[in-house]
Structure formats: structure tokens, C-alpha cells
Enzyme design. Structure first.
Site, PDB file in Angstrom:
ATOM      1  N   PRO A  33      19.335  29.529 -44.301  1.00  0.00           N
ATOM      2  CA  PRO A  33      19.637  28.670 -45.445  1.00  0.00           C
ATOM      3  C   PRO A  33      19.084  27.248 -45.345  1.00  0.00           C
ATOM      4  O   PRO A  33      19.119  26.641 -44.275  1.00  0.00           O
ATOM      5  CB  PRO A  33      21.165  28.647 -45.487  1.00  0.00           C
ATOM      6  N   ASN A  34      18.586  26.794 -46.460  1.00  0.00           N
ATOM      7  CA  ASN A  34      18.085  25.431 -46.668  1.00  0.00           C
ATOM      8  C   ASN A  34      16.718  25.170 -46.027  1.00  0.00           C
ATOM      9  O   ASN A  34      16.136  24.111 -46.240  1.00  0.00           O
ATOM     10  CB  ASN A  34      19.100  24.364 -46.197  1.00  0.00           C
ATOM     11  N   ARG A  92      13.808  18.042 -47.248  1.00  0.00           N
ATOM     12  CA  ARG A  92      15.192  17.898 -46.808  1.00  0.00           C
ATOM     13  C   ARG A  92      15.283  17.057 -45.535  1.00  0.00           C
ATOM     14  O   ARG A  92      14.586  17.349 -44.557  1.00  0.00           O
ATOM     15  CB  ARG A  92      15.680  19.329 -46.507  1.00  0.00           C
ATOM     16  N   TYR A  96      14.043  16.849 -39.869  1.00  0.00           N
ATOM     17  CA  TYR A  96      13.259  18.093 -39.935  1.00  0.00           C
ATOM     18  C   TYR A  96      11.770  17.894 -40.230  1.00  0.00           C
ATOM     19  O   TYR A  96      11.020  18.867 -40.289  1.00  0.00           O
ATOM     20  CB  TYR A  96      13.877  19.029 -40.983  1.00  0.00           C
ATOM     21  N   ASN A 125      15.307  31.460 -37.081  1.00  0.00           N
ATOM     22  CA  ASN A 125      16.058  30.221 -37.235  1.00  0.00           C
ATOM     23  C   ASN A 125      17.144  30.522 -38.261  1.00  0.00           C
ATOM     24  O   ASN A 125      16.901  30.495 -39.473  1.00  0.00           O
ATOM     25  CB  ASN A 125      15.158  29.074 -37.708  1.00  0.00           C
ATOM     26  N   ALA A 132      22.236  27.072 -40.518  1.00  0.00           N
ATOM     27  CA  ALA A 132      23.693  26.856 -40.418  1.00  0.00           C
ATOM     28  C   ALA A 132      24.446  28.128 -40.010  1.00  0.00           C
ATOM     29  O   ALA A 132      25.509  28.043 -39.380  1.00  0.00           O
ATOM     30  CB  ALA A 132      24.220  26.323 -41.741  1.00  0.00           C
ATOM     31  N   GLU A 150      15.651  32.851 -30.678  1.00  0.00           N
ATOM     32  CA  GLU A 150      16.363  31.891 -31.547  1.00  0.00           C
ATOM     33  C   GLU A 150      15.629  30.555 -31.487  1.00  0.00           C
ATOM     34  O   GLU A 150      15.346  30.060 -30.393  1.00  0.00           O
ATOM     35  CB  GLU A 150      17.799  31.734 -31.026  1.00  0.00           C
ATOM     36  N   HIS A 189      15.345  26.447 -33.169  1.00  0.00           N
ATOM     37  CA  HIS A 189      15.841  25.354 -34.014  1.00  0.00           C
ATOM     38  C   HIS A 189      14.827  24.231 -33.964  1.00  0.00           C
ATOM     39  O   HIS A 189      14.249  23.952 -32.911  1.00  0.00           O
ATOM     40  CB  HIS A 189      17.199  24.848 -33.532  1.00  0.00           C
ATOM     41  N   ARG A 246      23.286  16.767 -31.569  1.00  0.00           N
ATOM     42  CA  ARG A 246      23.807  16.485 -32.910  1.00  0.00           C
ATOM     43  C   ARG A 246      25.326  16.681 -32.950  1.00  0.00           C
ATOM     44  O   ARG A 246      25.981  16.687 -31.915  1.00  0.00           O
ATOM     45  CB  ARG A 246      23.068  17.368 -33.931  1.00  0.00           C
TER      46      ARG A 246
END
Ligand code: DQA
Length: 138
Positions: free
Chosen positions: A10-11, A18, A23, A72, A75, A96, A98, A105
Site C-alpha cells: 500500500p501507498n 509521497r 522515500y 515490500n 504498512a 523482504e 524496505h 523510525r
């Protein structure tokens, strides 16, 4: 020819627009073109969805025939037992990734429900995280 897919959650369709300070300002479509150019010897696919069930469907669809999945889950990394279970259910190795360093964070991002089911984790190298994951798979 090896078949590898990048799956974004998502996103991540908004990459380049964004929260650019976290990012970056490059869209994934542009970055994916660069990756395709660089990894000419592999069949590289891309899928993005904002919907948890669609990501699970895609993992199931490719997970018995592809040589690797770069995921990825965005969320959903921090919330999805369903995606974690899908990774356990399939045969293809999953890496995985990111873009940001999730451990530097907010606390909610320090927990990944999927990490224990993947082959390895790469995070914090910006879009280069995807390149490093592909490198590990080929
Ligand atoms: C992310 C980190 C997640 O915590 C976040 O929800 C994202 C992107 C990353 O690539 O840094 O959407 O997975």
C-alpha cells in the site's frame, strides 16, 4: 531464464510524490525501468496493490513457479498475519525489503510480522534496497 517478481504494498504507487524526504523523489515506474535494463538476463515482473487480499492472491499465484519474490509489504509488514502465512505457504524464496530503515523510525515500524518467514531482509538503502535484494536472488 530466472523469473523474479517485485511486489509492492500500500501507498507505494505514490513513490516519488509521497513523503519524498523519506522515500525519495523517483517514481517506482521509472526505477523499475532502470532495474529491467540492468537485469536483462532475468524475467522481471512488477505488481503493486493497496489491498491486502490482492497481495496474498499474487503471492499464492507466483509462489510455486517463480524463482524469487522481492516483497515490500509496506504498512502491512507491521500488521498482516495473512501475508506472513502466505509467505510460509509458498515455495519461492521471499526477500523482504524496505526503502527506509524501519528501525530508525516510529516504534510501530520496528515490528515486522513477516521477517521470520522470509529468506532475508534488506532495509534502509532507499530504492537501492530493491537492487540489493535482486542481487541476492540472482
Ligand atoms: C516501508 C516502511 C513501512 O513502515 C511503511 O509503512 C511503508 C514503506 C519502506 O519501504 O520503508 O509504506 O515499507
Amino acid at each position: 531464464m530466472k523469473k523474479i517478481i517485485i511486489i509492492n504494498g500500500p501507498n507505494l504507487n505514490l513513490l516519488g510524490v509521497r513523503e519524498t524526504s523519506i522515500y525519495g523523489d523517483v517514481s517506482f515506474d521509472n526505477y523499475f525501468k532502470e532495474l529491467k535494463e540492468f537485469y536483462k538476463t532475468i524475467e522481471l515482473d512488477y505488481y503493486q496493490s493497496n489491498i491486502e487480499g490482492e497481495i496474498i492472491n499474487k503471492i499464492q499465484e507466483v509462489g510455486f513457479s517463480y524463482d524469487g519474490i522481492v516483497l515490500n509489504a509496506a504498512a502491512y509488514t507491521h500488521t498482516s498475519v495473512g501475508i506472513a502465512d502466505a509467505i510460509s505457504a509458498i515455495q519461492s524464496p521471499v526477500i523482504e525489503v524496505h526503502i527506509s530503515n524501519i528501525y530508525s523510525r516510529e516504534k510501530i515500524r520496528h515490528t515486522s510480522l513477516i521477517s521470520k518467514n522470509v529468506k532475508g531482509v534488506i532495509c534502509g538503502f532507499g530504492l537501492n534496497s530493491y537492487n540489493l535484494a535482486l542481487n541476492a536472488l540472482v
